[in-house]
Design an enzyme around this catalytic site. Sequence first.
Site, short mmCIF file in Angstrom:
data_model
loop_
_atom_site.label_atom_id
_atom_site.label_comp_id
_atom_site.label_asym_id
_atom_site.label_seq_id
_atom_site.Cartn_x
_atom_site.Cartn_y
_atom_site.Cartn_z
N ASP A 176 86.26 -11.54 17.53
CA ASP A 176 87.00 -12.76 17.89
C ASP A 176 86.07 -13.62 18.73
OD1 ASP A 176 88.63 -14.69 19.05
OD2 ASP A 176 90.35 -13.35 19.22
N TYR A 191 87.05 -31.44 16.44
CA TYR A 191 86.31 -30.73 15.39
C TYR A 191 84.89 -31.32 15.26
CZ TYR A 191 85.48 -28.73 10.71
OH TYR A 191 84.98 -28.05 9.63
N LYS A 221 81.30 -29.46 15.94
CA LYS A 221 80.30 -29.32 14.87
C LYS A 221 78.99 -30.02 15.25
CE LYS A 221 82.55 -26.82 11.76
NZ LYS A 221 82.24 -25.39 11.62
#
Length: 279
Positions: free
Chosen positions: A65, A157, A161
């Site tokens: 995880d 997001y 990235k």
Amino acid sequence: MTQHTIDPESQRRRVVLITGASGGLGKATVDQFESRGWSVAATARDPHNLNQWKGASNILGVHLDLSDHASIDNAVADVEERFGRIDVLVNNAGSGLAGSLEAMSLPALQKHFEANVVGTLAVTKAVLPGMRRRRAGAIVNVTSIAGRLGLPFMAPYVMAKFALEGMAESLRYELAPFGIKVRLVEPSGIRTNFGHAWISNAPYEHEIAALQQHMAHGMNKAMPPEKVARVVYRASVSTGPAFRFPTHDARALLLIKALLPDPIMQSLMRASLLKARPS
Ligand SMILES: NC(=O)c1ccc[n+]([C@@H]2O[C@H](COP(=O)([O-])OP(=O)(O)OC[C@H]3O[C@@H](n4cnc5c(N)ncnc54)[C@H](OP(=O)(O)O)[C@@H]3O)[C@@H](O)[C@H]2O)c1
């Protein structure tokens, strides 16, 4: 840490560790490497998803995880013990968080970064000592077109990235003297169950609805994960100078971005992403 005996046959194979292998691109990448004769460590955060590899001779399912650093260190130690080494790390695991930045809670953003950026770095740090000792290896980050281009209402997001792209771009200088390659795979859409946790925010709801409609429509044209997995494989074994491996649809968009003046690119993006389609 689980006790394993190193199988001499498996030691002759090259070894890849792939994060986020429970489904989607990660699972397709497991199949891609396995079919080419590699030993594969396939990680999943939900231990139930490890059952799919029970009994597979060349695939070791391992719990990992990104939000749990002990699970990362244990996973890497288990894989090194079982297979003897890790030749390639594919940092594929990732999650989405979307909505307006104005409404985004800072703890939610921190949690997203903690898993997607810090967690990915933690996996990378864990495999590096072994790679450095052998003076060989490859780190492959699966980013996205969203790692090259800002997108409305997807900033968390996009930010994560971009961070993974910056991490790779910096790391490649640090690791080159040790013979360790760093690569980026930049897909556009992939036909998987990948979804963003959307936060609702009233002042922007019309534009967000239009974007969600655009994204749902885009999924029909998205690439199958098996095809993107071939790009991941190519990036992992490449010995040439290429650093970025965009999929062909991402490459087309990046070319348009490079050729168009920024205001025109912005208008095009706005028109294509934020205008509601006739239903
Ligand atoms: N689908 C697209 O359109 C698209 C486009 C460009 C790039 N990508 C990137 O491609 C990669 C793979 O995504 P996908 O499309 O295959 O979607 P997916 O099927 O949802 O796969 C994402 C994987 O990451 C795992 N993951 C998420 N958070 C995690 C955490 N905290 N710790 C460990 N594992 C975690 C998920 O595990 P669970 O099963 O437990 O959730 C799942 O295995 C991601 O990095 C994504 O950003 C996707």
